[in-house]
Design an enzyme around this catalytic site. Structure first.
Site, PDB file in Angstrom:
ATOM      1  N   GLN A   1       0.836  -1.201   0.000  1.00 39.26           N
ATOM      2  CA  GLN A   1       0.000   0.000   0.000  1.00 39.26           C
ATOM      3  C   GLN A   1       0.873   1.254   0.000  1.00 39.26           C
ATOM      4  O   GLN A   1       1.264   1.726  -1.057  1.00 39.26           O
ATOM      5  CB  GLN A   1      -0.973  -0.046   1.179  1.00 39.26           C
ATOM      6  CG  GLN A   1      -1.951  -1.210   1.070  1.00 39.26           C
ATOM      7  CD  GLN A   1      -2.879  -1.310   2.262  1.00 39.26           C
ATOM      8  OE1 GLN A   1      -3.401  -0.327   2.763  1.00 39.26           O
ATOM      9  NE2 GLN A   1      -3.092  -2.532   2.733  1.00 39.26           N
ATOM     10  N   ASP A   2       1.170   1.783   1.187  1.00 37.22           N
ATOM     11  CA  ASP A   2       2.004   2.982   1.288  1.00 37.22           C
ATOM     12  C   ASP A   2       3.392   2.598   1.780  1.00 37.22           C
ATOM     13  O   ASP A   2       3.555   1.584   2.454  1.00 37.22           O
ATOM     14  CB  ASP A   2       1.419   3.970   2.314  1.00 37.22           C
ATOM     15  CG  ASP A   2       0.012   4.372   1.978  1.00 37.22           C
ATOM     16  OD1 ASP A   2      -0.141   5.345   1.238  1.00 37.22           O
ATOM     17  OD2 ASP A   2      -0.928   3.710   2.456  1.00 37.22           O
ATOM     18  N   PRO A   3       4.389   3.443   1.516  1.00 35.14           N
ATOM     19  CA  PRO A   3       5.701   3.218   2.128  1.00 35.14           C
ATOM     20  C   PRO A   3       5.612   3.357   3.652  1.00 35.14           C
ATOM     21  O   PRO A   3       4.724   4.019   4.184  1.00 35.14           O
ATOM     22  CB  PRO A   3       6.574   4.338   1.536  1.00 35.14           C
ATOM     23  CG  PRO A   3       5.844   4.825   0.329  1.00 35.14           C
ATOM     24  CD  PRO A   3       4.388   4.615   0.624  1.00 35.14           C
TER      25      PRO A   3
ATOM     26  N   VAL B   1       1.012   3.331  -3.647  1.00 29.85           N
ATOM     27  CA  VAL B   1       1.397   4.735  -3.455  1.00 29.85           C
ATOM     28  C   VAL B   1       2.889   4.730  -3.151  1.00 29.85           C
ATOM     29  O   VAL B   1       3.339   3.964  -2.307  1.00 29.85           O
ATOM     30  CB  VAL B   1       0.597   5.381  -2.300  1.00 29.85           C
ATOM     31  CG1 VAL B   1       1.090   6.792  -2.013  1.00 29.85           C
ATOM     32  CG2 VAL B   1      -0.896   5.388  -2.622  1.00 29.85           C
TER      33      VAL B   1
ATOM     34  N   ARG C   1      -1.880   9.567  -0.482  1.00 34.50           N
ATOM     35  CA  ARG C   1      -2.904   8.876  -1.267  1.00 34.50           C
ATOM     36  C   ARG C   1      -3.712   9.901  -2.064  1.00 34.50           C
ATOM     37  O   ARG C   1      -3.853  11.055  -1.663  1.00 34.50           O
ATOM     38  CB  ARG C   1      -3.836   8.064  -0.359  1.00 34.50           C
ATOM     39  CG  ARG C   1      -3.160   6.818   0.198  1.00 34.50           C
ATOM     40  CD  ARG C   1      -4.122   5.913   0.933  1.00 34.50           C
ATOM     41  NE  ARG C   1      -3.379   4.838   1.616  1.00 34.50           N
ATOM     42  CZ  ARG C   1      -3.913   3.979   2.458  1.00 34.50           C
ATOM     43  NH1 ARG C   1      -5.200   4.052   2.729  1.00 34.50           N
ATOM     44  NH2 ARG C   1      -3.178   3.038   3.028  1.00 34.50           N
TER      45      ARG C   1
END
Length: 221
Positions: free
Chosen positions: A58-60, A118, A130
């Site tokens: 998903q996100d870092p 992302v 996001r």
């Protein structure tokens, strides 16, 4: 086909100027992860024509000395995150090797595209980047791999990753799904799902060299 051609095709069809302007301002006024030179490290380490497996994150990570452009991977000096510990626990149960390094660069070089949906995040603010355009870009990456590569294993952990299955041609690729390796969900179906051996079984069945998930530093059972 290579990543440069894929990127060129994507940017011909989508305008990312607003996103790049936003990122320029963010990097110049705030602490953003990963470092700018590592945003695209997943593509640097895994050439397009070598992609065998795609693991979608998903996100870092938004803590210091963690994110470096590869989903789930942490810089060697960074804090070991719980999801990665659980990934390694399942690896040991599945294949019988014990990894001790926090980074997954060897996986990337083996042909595992470690793709976050992302690619940047503000320090200490999960999900802060996001809906600035990254999702459009990474959806196109998934579609390109699906269209131009054959017999790739897509590993989708958790509902957000599983929503990307619609972008994948499942008639010519394999999709492995389970809950996320996060401590909140790992015991509800991640442990025991054997994603690593299942991926290798599929690759070998289609004439591909299996992934060395263990790496040189691992203790093999």
């Amino acid at each position: 086909m290579n990543w440069s051609e894929v990127f060129h095709d994507i940017t011909n069809r989508h305008d990312f100027k607003e996103m790049h302007d936003f990122l320029d301002k963010e990097y110049s006024t705030k602490t953003v992860y990963p470092d700018k030179e590592n945003i695209y490290q997943a593509f640097d380490l895994t050439p397009f024509d070598k992609v065998k497996v795609v693991i979608i994150g998903q996100d870092p990570y938004h803590g210091p000395k963690q994110a470096h452009g590869l989903a789930f991977s942490v810089q060697p000096e960074g804090k070991f995150p719980p999801s990665l510990r659980n990934m390694y626990k399942e690896l040991e149960d599945d294949i019988g090797c014990k990894r001790t390094v926090s980074h997954l660069q060897d996986w990337a070089r083996e042909g595992v595209l470690l793709l976050n949906t992302v690619l940047t995040v503000r320090k200490g603010e999960a999900a802060s980047h996001r809906n600035i355009g990254w999702e459009v870009f990474t959806d196109e990456i998934i579609k390109a791999v699906s269209e131009y590569r054959d017999h790739v294993v897509f590993i989708l952990w958790g509902k957000p990753a599983q929503q990307k299955e619609r972008l994948i041609d499942t008639s010519k690729h394999d999709v492995i799904k389970s809950v996320h390796p996060s401590p909140l969900s790992a015991y509800r179906g991640f442990f025991g799902s054997k994603p690593y051996s299942r991926a290798n079984t599929y690759l070998e069945a289609h004439g591909e060299t299996p992934i060395d998930w263990c790496g040189e530093e691992a203790q093999r059972g």
